[in-house]
Design an enzyme around this catalytic site. Structure first.
Site, PDB file in Angstrom:
ATOM      1  N   GLY A   1       0.764  -1.234   0.000  1.00 28.92           N
ATOM      2  CA  GLY A   1       0.000   0.000   0.000  1.00 28.92           C
ATOM      3  C   GLY A   1       0.795   1.284   0.000  1.00 28.92           C
ATOM      4  N   GLY A   2       2.126   1.216  -0.007  1.00 31.31           N
ATOM      5  CA  GLY A   2       2.919   2.443   0.021  1.00 31.31           C
ATOM      6  C   GLY A   2       2.708   3.320  -1.199  1.00 31.31           C
ATOM      7  N   LYS A   3       2.741   2.726  -2.374  1.00 30.97           N
ATOM      8  CA  LYS A   3       2.545   3.503  -3.604  1.00 30.97           C
ATOM      9  C   LYS A   3       1.100   4.001  -3.694  1.00 30.97           C
ATOM     10  CE  LYS A   3       6.144   1.049  -6.208  1.00 30.97           C
ATOM     11  NZ  LYS A   3       6.515   0.099  -5.140  1.00 30.97           N
TER      12      LYS A   3
ATOM     13  N   ARG B   1      -2.928 -10.391   1.072  1.00 29.35           N
ATOM     14  CA  ARG B   1      -2.305  -9.099   0.788  1.00 29.35           C
ATOM     15  C   ARG B   1      -3.361  -7.993   0.694  1.00 29.35           C
ATOM     16  NH1 ARG B   1       2.863  -8.809  -0.999  1.00 29.35           N
ATOM     17  NH2 ARG B   1       2.404  -7.179  -2.511  1.00 29.35           N
TER      18      ARG B   1
ATOM     19  N   ASP C   1      -7.443 -11.202 -10.342  1.00 28.69           N
ATOM     20  CA  ASP C   1      -6.241 -11.495 -11.114  1.00 28.69           C
ATOM     21  C   ASP C   1      -6.092 -10.413 -12.182  1.00 28.69           C
ATOM     22  OD1 ASP C   1      -4.319 -12.489 -12.907  1.00 28.69           O
ATOM     23  OD2 ASP C   1      -4.842 -14.562 -12.445  1.00 28.69           O
TER      24      ASP C   1
ATOM     25  N   ASP D   1       2.965  -2.477 -10.474  1.00 30.27           N
ATOM     26  CA  ASP D   1       4.199  -2.831  -9.772  1.00 30.27           C
ATOM     27  C   ASP D   1       4.181  -4.345  -9.561  1.00 30.27           C
ATOM     28  OD1 ASP D   1       6.625  -2.143  -8.344  1.00 30.27           O
ATOM     29  OD2 ASP D   1       5.546  -2.634  -6.510  1.00 30.27           O
TER      30      ASP D   1
ATOM     31  N   CYS E   1      11.222  -4.289  -8.640  1.00 30.79           N
ATOM     32  CA  CYS E   1      12.351  -3.987  -7.747  1.00 30.79           C
ATOM     33  C   CYS E   1      13.463  -5.000  -8.014  1.00 30.79           C
ATOM     34  CB  CYS E   1      11.930  -3.977  -6.292  1.00 30.79           C
ATOM     35  SG  CYS E   1      10.887  -5.355  -5.775  1.00 30.79           S
TER      36      CYS E   1
END
Length: 437
Positions: free
Chosen positions: A240-242, A264, A292, A308, A363
């Protein structure tokens, strides 16, 4: 009596010699930790791709740097309140200061003079921006690669999937300067100073005052450049940061926060409830879903999409052994990652409105998971889909962050932030794709 006992022991050994040897002399087999397997892979393959691999390797193995993303809804916002015992810089100030210097460099026939303002001079000196750039910091390093670099770990395992020579030429458009979101307040520690931010705290309203995340993780949201009233899809949103970074920009019209994993999604809901006011207005603007991504083209279309994707997560792979993607039991899953990423990107691109844009990010340092997936997805859609797409060259858009991040010049379709000990963010790959038709 003693002779009799010795004789019995001897007869027992003759009767079951194998059992005796196993119990007394065998050595238990020790499994190689996933982090060690990952590091061996990276040493073998990344060293041939990155000239500064030894520097990147050191950064990966050391604790990475964080940014504090201030909660726009919190009562506490000033750095004096949030970080009374720390020296921090505002990313907005660094961005516009560097942008001003770049503008001066582009218009002046000679190198620009230093700003004589006392405050600006002190601020510039503190960030080491007034020092001449080293060879590794030359602006040329931001130029995208002219060809795909595709040597990667276990390439032969998915040779039937990845063909860098496939006849497809992506349209590349230069992206202009991006206006820094006016409501963003992001703080980071000065270059080379390793001081941890304290954990966030609840303010008097019960909301957490800031969110800690890798500074490079903000760049996909910045590249997305959400405008007022746009419908946004964050299709792999957890933890949830972005998502919070998008919300704190206060520009969007509606946002769908999705994740394919139910556990998640529950974690995402917990994060959102810890940072956002519980009002009816927000419940109308934010939708959390558990779908999905590959099925998303069956649903609504978006102006902007952030994708992401799950990846090998290189920094985590070399530092954590628990549930490591490089363990032998997860080998098949790891080998299938690029195919999964390609399927997700193809589906998400078809969920864009005409003129809409998608930011694809990982990442990982892996050329196949980064440029390779973008290349194969666009090539596939050029045959199977009537839509047309163009890659946005983010070189100029990211130059104002030069003082904060270390870039690599190995990518053709995106920007890659690599770990570098004094600026230990990333890795983070960002590619922006626009639906042109």
């Amino acid at each position: 009596m003693l002779q009799h006992l010795n004789r019995l022991r001897y007869l027992r050994f003759l009767k079951k010699p194998y059992e005796f040897n196993i119990r007394q002399y065998s050595t238990p087999r020790v499994k190689q930790p996933g982090s060690e397997i990952a590091l061996n892979h990276f040493d073998q393959f990344y060293s041939s791709i990155f000239e500064n691999w030894s520097s990147i390797r050191l950064g990966l193995l050391c604790p990475h740097s964080y940014c504090a993303v201030v909660n726009v809804f919190s009562r506490e916002k000033s750095p004096a309140e949030l970080f009374p015992d720390m020296e921090v810089f505002n990313m907005k100030d660094a961005y516009y200061l560097q942008l001003g210097e770049l503008d001066d460099m582009s218009t002046a026939p000679e190198p620009p003079l230093q700003n004589t303002s006392k405050d600006n001079e002190q601020f510039t000196s503190a960030m080491n921006l007034n020092q001449p750039p080293s060879e590794s910091e030359d602006y040329n390093e931001f130029m995208p690669a002219t060809e795909l670099k595709h040597r990667d770990l276990d390439t032969e395992e998915f040779a039937d999937f990845y063909d860098p020579n496939i006849k497809y030429d992506a349209q590349v458009i230069k992206h202009g300067v991006i206006h820094y979101p006016e409501h963003w307040e992001m703080y980071y520690c000065p270059r080379g100073r390793f001081k941890k931010f304290p954990p966030p705290k609840e303010d008097i309203s019960g909301l957490l005052n800031y969110y800690l995340m890798d500074g490079a993780s903000l760049l996909p949201v910045f590249a997305l450049d959400v405008q007022k009233g746009e419908e946004v899809g964050d299709l792999c949103a957890s933890p949830g940061g972005k998502t919070l970074a998008i919300l704190f920009g206060l520009r969007f019209g509606k946002i769908v926060c999705n994740d394919a994993s139910l556990s998640r999604v529950n974690k995402l809901k917990t994060v959102l409830s810890s940072y956002l006011p519980n009002t009816q207005e927000w419940s109308k603007k934010i939708l959390v879903s558990n779908l999905d991504v590959c099925d998303w083209r069956c649903f609504e279309l978006f102006d902007k999409i952030l994708l992401d994707v799950p990846c090998t997560n290189d920094r985590l792979s070399v530092t954590k052994d628990a549930n490591n993607i490089f363990t032998q039991k997860r080998y098949n899953e790891r080998m299938h990652i690029p195919r999964t990423q390609t399927s997700m990107l193809c589906a998400a691109l078809q969920a864009l409105k005409p003129g809409g844009s998608l930011v694809y990010s990982t990442c990982s340092l892996s050329p196949i998971q980064n440029d390779g997936v973008v290349h194969m997805s666009l090539a596939k859609l050029s045959v199977e889909c009537p839509f047309e797409f163009a890659v946005q060259d983010l070189t100029q858009a990211f130059l104002p962050f030069k003082s904060m991040f270390q870039y690599s010049d190995t990518c053709q379709y995106g920007q890659l932030i690599v770990p570098f000990l004094p600026l230990n963010y990333g890795p983070m790959y960002i590619s922006k794709i626009t639906r042109t038709k």
